[in-house]
Design a protein around this motif. Sequence first.
Motif, short mmCIF file in Angstrom:
data_model
loop_
_atom_site.label_atom_id
_atom_site.label_comp_id
_atom_site.label_asym_id
_atom_site.label_seq_id
_atom_site.Cartn_x
_atom_site.Cartn_y
_atom_site.Cartn_z
N TYR A 84 10.17 -31.40 -20.91
CA TYR A 84 8.83 -31.71 -20.43
C TYR A 84 8.76 -31.12 -18.73
O TYR A 84 8.02 -30.44 -18.49
CB TYR A 84 8.36 -33.17 -20.35
CG TYR A 84 7.04 -33.31 -19.81
CD1 TYR A 84 5.75 -32.92 -20.53
CD2 TYR A 84 6.64 -33.81 -18.49
CE1 TYR A 84 4.68 -33.11 -19.89
CE2 TYR A 84 5.72 -33.87 -17.86
CZ TYR A 84 4.34 -33.73 -18.44
OH TYR A 84 3.15 -33.81 -17.96
N ALA A 85 9.97 -31.73 -18.22
CA ALA A 85 10.05 -31.27 -16.63
C ALA A 85 10.15 -29.60 -16.55
O ALA A 85 9.60 -28.97 -15.78
CB ALA A 85 11.21 -32.04 -16.06
N TYR A 86 11.05 -29.21 -17.50
CA TYR A 86 11.17 -27.59 -17.67
C TYR A 86 9.73 -27.07 -17.94
O TYR A 86 9.46 -26.20 -17.20
CB TYR A 86 12.38 -27.36 -18.40
CG TYR A 86 12.45 -25.76 -18.64
CD1 TYR A 86 13.19 -25.26 -17.85
CD2 TYR A 86 11.92 -25.14 -19.80
CE1 TYR A 86 13.46 -23.75 -17.84
CE2 TYR A 86 12.24 -23.68 -19.62
CZ TYR A 86 12.74 -22.96 -18.59
OH TYR A 86 13.21 -21.72 -18.73
N ASP A 87 9.01 -27.32 -18.95
CA ASP A 87 7.81 -26.79 -19.01
C ASP A 87 6.86 -26.83 -17.84
O ASP A 87 6.08 -26.02 -17.75
CB ASP A 87 7.43 -27.64 -20.25
CG ASP A 87 7.96 -27.41 -21.53
OD1 ASP A 87 8.67 -26.31 -21.60
OD2 ASP A 87 7.66 -28.12 -22.45
N GLN A 88 6.99 -27.78 -16.97
CA GLN A 88 6.35 -27.95 -15.75
C GLN A 88 6.76 -27.10 -14.75
O GLN A 88 5.97 -26.87 -13.68
CB GLN A 88 6.00 -29.45 -15.42
CG GLN A 88 5.84 -30.43 -16.23
CD GLN A 88 4.61 -30.22 -17.14
OE1 GLN A 88 3.45 -29.72 -16.75
NE2 GLN A 88 4.84 -30.07 -18.36
N GLY A 89 7.81 -26.38 -14.72
CA GLY A 89 8.42 -25.50 -13.75
C GLY A 89 9.69 -26.10 -13.17
O GLY A 89 10.07 -25.49 -12.30
N ILE A 90 10.12 -27.37 -13.39
CA ILE A 90 11.45 -27.83 -12.85
C ILE A 90 12.53 -27.31 -13.59
O ILE A 90 12.95 -27.64 -14.65
CB ILE A 90 11.16 -29.71 -12.92
CG1 ILE A 90 9.99 -29.87 -12.18
CG2 ILE A 90 12.38 -29.94 -12.09
CD1 ILE A 90 10.00 -31.57 -12.34
N THR A 91 13.26 -26.44 -12.75
CA THR A 91 14.36 -25.86 -13.24
C THR A 91 15.83 -26.44 -12.68
O THR A 91 16.89 -26.13 -13.30
CB THR A 91 14.55 -24.36 -13.20
OG1 THR A 91 14.28 -24.19 -11.69
CG2 THR A 91 13.17 -23.67 -13.66
N TYR A 92 15.76 -27.50 -11.81
CA TYR A 92 16.85 -27.95 -11.15
C TYR A 92 17.16 -29.33 -11.65
O TYR A 92 16.45 -30.35 -11.83
CB TYR A 92 16.43 -28.18 -9.65
CG TYR A 92 17.39 -29.20 -8.85
CD1 TYR A 92 18.61 -29.62 -9.05
CD2 TYR A 92 16.89 -29.73 -7.60
CE1 TYR A 92 19.13 -30.37 -8.23
CE2 TYR A 92 17.65 -30.58 -6.66
CZ TYR A 92 19.03 -30.94 -7.18
OH TYR A 92 19.75 -31.62 -6.52
N LEU A 93 18.35 -29.47 -12.34
CA LEU A 93 18.95 -30.51 -12.97
C LEU A 93 19.98 -31.30 -12.09
O LEU A 93 21.08 -30.49 -11.89
CB LEU A 93 19.31 -30.37 -14.61
CG LEU A 93 19.41 -31.53 -15.37
CD1 LEU A 93 17.90 -32.37 -15.46
CD2 LEU A 93 19.91 -31.05 -16.72
N ASP A 94 20.00 -32.34 -11.88
CA ASP A 94 21.08 -32.85 -10.74
C ASP A 94 21.94 -34.09 -11.49
O ASP A 94 21.22 -35.09 -12.24
CB ASP A 94 20.55 -33.73 -9.51
CG ASP A 94 21.42 -33.80 -8.49
OD1 ASP A 94 21.67 -33.06 -7.61
OD2 ASP A 94 21.89 -34.97 -8.57
N CYS A 95 22.99 -33.61 -11.68
CA CYS A 95 23.86 -34.50 -12.49
C CYS A 95 25.10 -34.74 -11.86
O CYS A 95 25.38 -34.60 -10.75
CB CYS A 95 24.37 -33.78 -13.50
SG CYS A 95 23.12 -32.67 -14.43
N ALA A 96 25.94 -36.01 -12.57
CA ALA A 96 27.48 -36.16 -11.83
C ALA A 96 27.97 -36.78 -13.08
O ALA A 96 27.60 -37.39 -13.96
CB ALA A 96 26.96 -37.27 -10.69
N GLN A 97 29.41 -36.63 -13.02
CA GLN A 97 30.50 -37.17 -13.80
C GLN A 97 30.21 -38.76 -14.05
O GLN A 97 30.36 -39.24 -15.11
CB GLN A 97 31.81 -36.85 -13.48
CG GLN A 97 32.91 -37.23 -14.41
CD GLN A 97 34.15 -36.53 -14.17
OE1 GLN A 97 34.36 -35.93 -13.57
NE2 GLN A 97 35.18 -37.46 -14.77
N ALA A 98 29.92 -39.34 -12.65
CA ALA A 98 29.87 -40.83 -12.73
C ALA A 98 28.49 -41.42 -13.14
O ALA A 98 28.26 -42.43 -13.68
CB ALA A 98 29.85 -41.36 -11.14
N TYR A 99 27.49 -40.40 -13.63
CA TYR A 99 26.38 -40.95 -14.20
C TYR A 99 26.59 -41.16 -15.55
O TYR A 99 27.14 -40.27 -16.29
CB TYR A 99 25.20 -40.14 -13.96
CG TYR A 99 24.81 -39.53 -12.63
CD1 TYR A 99 25.24 -40.56 -11.66
CD2 TYR A 99 24.13 -38.50 -12.19
CE1 TYR A 99 24.92 -40.12 -10.38
CE2 TYR A 99 23.72 -38.22 -11.00
CZ TYR A 99 24.03 -38.99 -9.94
OH TYR A 99 23.79 -38.80 -8.69
#
Length: 304
Positions: A84-99
């Motif tokens: 859904y976020a991508y469909d709205q135009g959000i292309t940045y995904l913030d991740c981490a190994q600790a998550y």
Amino acid sequence: MRTNPLSRRQFLQRSLTATGVLALGSRGLIPSGYAAVTKRTAVDQVTLGRTGIKLSRLGFGTGSGSGSVQRDLGREGFNSLVRYAYDQGITYLDCAQAYTTFDWIAGAIKGLPREKLYIQSKVPGHPEKVLEAIDHHRKVFNTDYVDSMLIHCMVKDDWTEQWKRVMDGFDQAKEKGWIRAKGVSCHSLPALRQAAATPWTEVHLVRVNPQGIRLDGPEQEVWNDRQHDVSPVLAEIKAMHAKGRGVIGMKIIGNGEFLAPEARDKSVRFAMAQPEIDAVVIGFKSRAEIDEAIQRINRALAAA
């Protein structure tokens, strides 16, 4: 009494100029001098410092409560929210190994055009084999490269000495094309100052909000419950920007503590008023939160 009369020639010249700007704009040819007429939005593709990398101005954080907030959505719910976020135009995904969402990222982005995504991830601690640790992210995400890899959660003022071996590993990974940019996230003002000072850093993930909640303070500790003045953080952000670094703001919603709408609005407006901040990341758990963040950022950008 008439003052400063506008001659017919002047009127025609101004009319033609305005018409010309509109015509150029319709063809995407507005010169840089007319950049102010461009409407900025939360989902614009912005450039991250001098890295040349593009990302959406608003990012989707996958680590609220170390990822437990997103994990509670269930795998399908999480995947649906990312799409859904991508469909709205959000292309940045913030991740981490600790998550706790780390092993869900591949499924969430499956089928999405990889070249349009900006994936940022973080390596914790002192891995014995740094290249293997970075390669682990590529394998878990099922991608050839990670756009930006960060050393996660620095608090010491001498972290560049203690993490020198890790930093060298990041350099090697960049040479191999496994990562496109390297950087650090900080959780104290001493660490933040060191991050701005070292020439190694290309991308900064910085805690920033005007209320001073969960902000980098003078204590060398990961978390604190005290409020801190945002001015020292802004000074470091300006220094980072002046050096061409990419700057991403986090904790815009105060680690989820800004429950009142006016508090969220105040913080968003503050972040959008800082020209040195390229993008911001917010952790989401619902479509309504995504919609609200986009609307707030759009209003803040229009006001700015």
